[in-house]
Design an enzyme around this catalytic site. Structure first.
Site, PDB file in Angstrom:
ATOM      1  N   ARG A 186      58.902  56.639  50.675  1.00  0.00           N
ATOM      2  CA  ARG A 186      59.757  55.394  51.292  1.00  0.00           C
ATOM      3  C   ARG A 186      59.623  54.155  50.785  1.00  0.00           C
ATOM      4  NH1 ARG A 186      58.056  55.881  57.455  1.00  0.00           N
ATOM      5  NH2 ARG A 186      59.374  54.205  57.411  1.00  0.00           N
ATOM      6  N   GLU A 239      50.025  65.895  69.966  1.00  0.00           N
ATOM      7  CA  GLU A 239      51.356  65.229  69.286  1.00  0.00           C
ATOM      8  C   GLU A 239      52.305  65.074  70.344  1.00  0.00           C
ATOM      9  OE1 GLU A 239      51.220  64.200  66.369  1.00  0.00           O
ATOM     10  OE2 GLU A 239      48.987  64.734  66.073  1.00  0.00           O
ATOM     11  N   ARG A 269      47.756  26.862  37.552  1.00  0.00           N
ATOM     12  CA  ARG A 269      47.510  28.349  37.217  1.00  0.00           C
ATOM     13  C   ARG A 269      45.926  28.485  37.113  1.00  0.00           C
ATOM     14  NH1 ARG A 269      50.989  28.979  31.861  1.00  0.00           N
ATOM     15  NH2 ARG A 269      49.793  31.065  32.065  1.00  0.00           N
ATOM     16  N   ALA A 292      54.258  10.886  31.033  1.00  0.00           N
ATOM     17  CA  ALA A 292      55.464  12.015  31.248  1.00  0.00           C
ATOM     18  C   ALA A 292      55.732  12.611  30.098  1.00  0.00           C
ATOM     19  CB  ALA A 292      56.593  11.298  31.844  1.00  0.00           C
ATOM     20  N   ASN A 348      48.611  24.518  22.928  1.00  0.00           N
ATOM     21  CA  ASN A 348      47.527  25.247  22.931  1.00  0.00           C
ATOM     22  C   ASN A 348      47.560  26.685  22.362  1.00  0.00           C
ATOM     23  OD1 ASN A 348      49.304  25.980  25.072  1.00  0.00           O
ATOM     24  ND2 ASN A 348      47.560  26.983  26.260  1.00  0.00           N
ATOM     25  N   TYR A 349      48.852  27.176  21.942  1.00  0.00           N
ATOM     26  CA  TYR A 349      49.053  28.445  21.302  1.00  0.00           C
ATOM     27  C   TYR A 349      49.849  28.442  20.191  1.00  0.00           C
ATOM     28  CZ  TYR A 349      50.428  33.612  21.539  1.00  0.00           C
ATOM     29  OH  TYR A 349      50.492  34.849  21.551  1.00  0.00           O
TER      30      TYR A 349
END
Length: 456
Positions: free
Chosen positions: A20, A161, A322, A369, A375-376
């Site tokens: 379901r 039941e 994060r 700003a 970083n990658y």
């Protein structure tokens, strides 16, 4: 668990296909409050003092099996294949519990809100002489739930039941949750006597009550709130459980001195920690692993996960923290700033429109700003370090690994690829060139060309 209590174990039934749910994800892996439902049951068993935990799965549930194996502690997996009812599922855990002498509780991997107190009451009923304890709930609309038929003091005479109940029994509002406890020896001994002589050809755990009563043994019903025992077989059930969880956590936060401007728009995870005197504005989402210290402000439309927010710090509006984001006292993260795995020291600021990933920002430093921590490189992540009191001009890109020293200034629009010494000014951008009258001549030329095109 008291020192005089017997050893405890839990069997968690998690082999249901969950058709379901209409999902390829195993039913018990669907989250409530930011963690899989099966984890709620494992945590419940641990809080109730269960030294052994067995999760009953189907061999085809690879994702669930891997997840259970990743959990810490003494957790074993038993397999039910093919599924032949709840009684059969518990019997499948017998080998994993071979030699265990103590009390055993049967839990369900799709019931995330069962309180520890209720399980403690079940175990207490066994210590007080009951052979079987069953957790039940009162409801205004019993429908097709099995009824718990009791006599005085909650003694359980039978589980009936709904389809087999008499008109008088159908008036009973105490219903069976399925959660059951018994001594391990008694439970497995009685399960050997359970037959599948019923319409579905399955072995039902509920038959244990009748079998125990047939031996002259006492059984006990323990009451619990209806909301506590919600089982999630569908996405609608899942949403209902989530709503119950969130309503409770909001009330806990308010009672604990947290200001929620619009409580119904704030969403917590199972482990969210919010100290008193925190102000949370509307439409804030807390993923797992967040702690917010006293006096902090979380402004509207912010999302936090795996983050630590210090005293009097400010986050948002429209900010994202994060995992690994750590904001010390009075740090400031403004609108449309994303922070990932960065430690911002006391008073550090990033007011708007920045991505800060993997690094350190010193006390009192100011991030202008549009600043980006690059970083990658497509293969590995690198760190950026900003010294105390440094100033990073707007629209700057810091190409990690790089360090900007204490008190240094980076000019706006710079692409910084080398370390900047403490107290220095770094400007890394093309020299501005001006050609007098060029713009006027260009406009005149293009205007004439456009007019000629229209005439043609």
């Amino acid at each position: 668990m008291s020192q005089t209590s017997r050893s405890r174990a839990a069997v968690i039934l998690a082999a249901g296909k969950g058709t379901r749910m209409k999902s390829s994800l195993p039913k018990v892996m669907h989250p409530v409050g930011g963690r899989p439902m099966v984890d709620w049951s494992v945590d419940l068993a641990r809080k109730a003092g269960c030294a052994k935990i067995v999760v009953v799965c189907q061999p085809s549930q690879g994702l669930l099996i891997e997840h259970v194996a990743s959990l810490s502690g003494d957790i074993q997996v038993a397999f039910q294949d093919p599924p032949m009812g709840t009684g059969h599922a518990v019997r499948c855990a017998a080998d994993a519990l071979a030699g265990f002498q103590g009390d055993l509780v049967v839990l369900y991997g799709d019931s995330p809100l069962v309180p520890t107190d209720a399980i403690e009451e079940l175990f207490a009923s066994l210590e007080e002489g009951a052979t079987v304890g069953v957790l039940g709930f009162d409801t205004r609309d019993p429908g097709l739930y099995g009824r718990l038929i009791t006599s005085g003091h909650g003694e359980l005479e039978a589980i009936v039941e709904a389809r087999e109940a008499t008109p008088e029994q159908l008036l009973v509002t105490l219903c069976n949750s399925g959660v059951m406890a018994a001594g391990a020896d008694d439970m497995f001994r009685l399960l050997e006597k359970v037959t599948n002589d019923n319409a579905k050809g399955e072995y039902y755990l509920t038959d244990l009550v009748g079998l125990a009563r047939g031996e002259g043994k006492r059984c006990q019903a323990v009451r619990c709130g209806e909301e506590d025992l919600i089982g999630c077989d569908s996405k609608a059930d899942l949403a209902e459980a989530e709503a119950i969880f969130q309503a409770r956590r909001r009330r806990e936060a308010l009672d604990g001195g947290v200001t929620l401007i619009a409580p119904d728009t704030v969403f917590f995870a199972y482990d969210t920690v919010i100290e008193p005197d925190v102000v949370i504005e509307p439409n804030v989402v807390f993923g797992p692993g967040v702690t917010v210290r006293s006096g902090a402000q979380i402004r509207a439309f912010s999302h936090l996960e795996g983050a630590q927010v210090g005293q009097f710090a400010s986050v948002g509006p429209f900010a994202r923290l994060r995992p690994g984001a750590v904001l010390d006292q009075a740090a400031f993260v403004g609108n449309f700033v994303e922070v990932k795995n960065v430690h911002m020291a006391e008073g550090a600021k990033a007011s708007h429109l920045s991505y800060l990933g993997d690094g350190e920002i010193g006390a009192g430093a100011n991030i202008g700003a549009g600043t980006i921590f690059c970083n990658y490189d497509g293969f590995f992540k690198y760190r950026t370090t900003i010294g105390d009191g440094a100033f990073i001009g707007s629209n700057s890109a810091l190409v990690a690994p790089v360090t900007v020293g204490e008190g240094a200034i980076v000019g706006s629009g710079s692409v910084v690829t080398k370390d900047v010494a403490a107290g220095a000014l770094a400007v890394a951008r093309g020299r501005q060139v001006e050609r007098e009258g060029w713009a006027t001549a260009f406009r005149e030329k293009m205007t004439a060309k456009k007019a000629e095109t229209k005439r043609g």
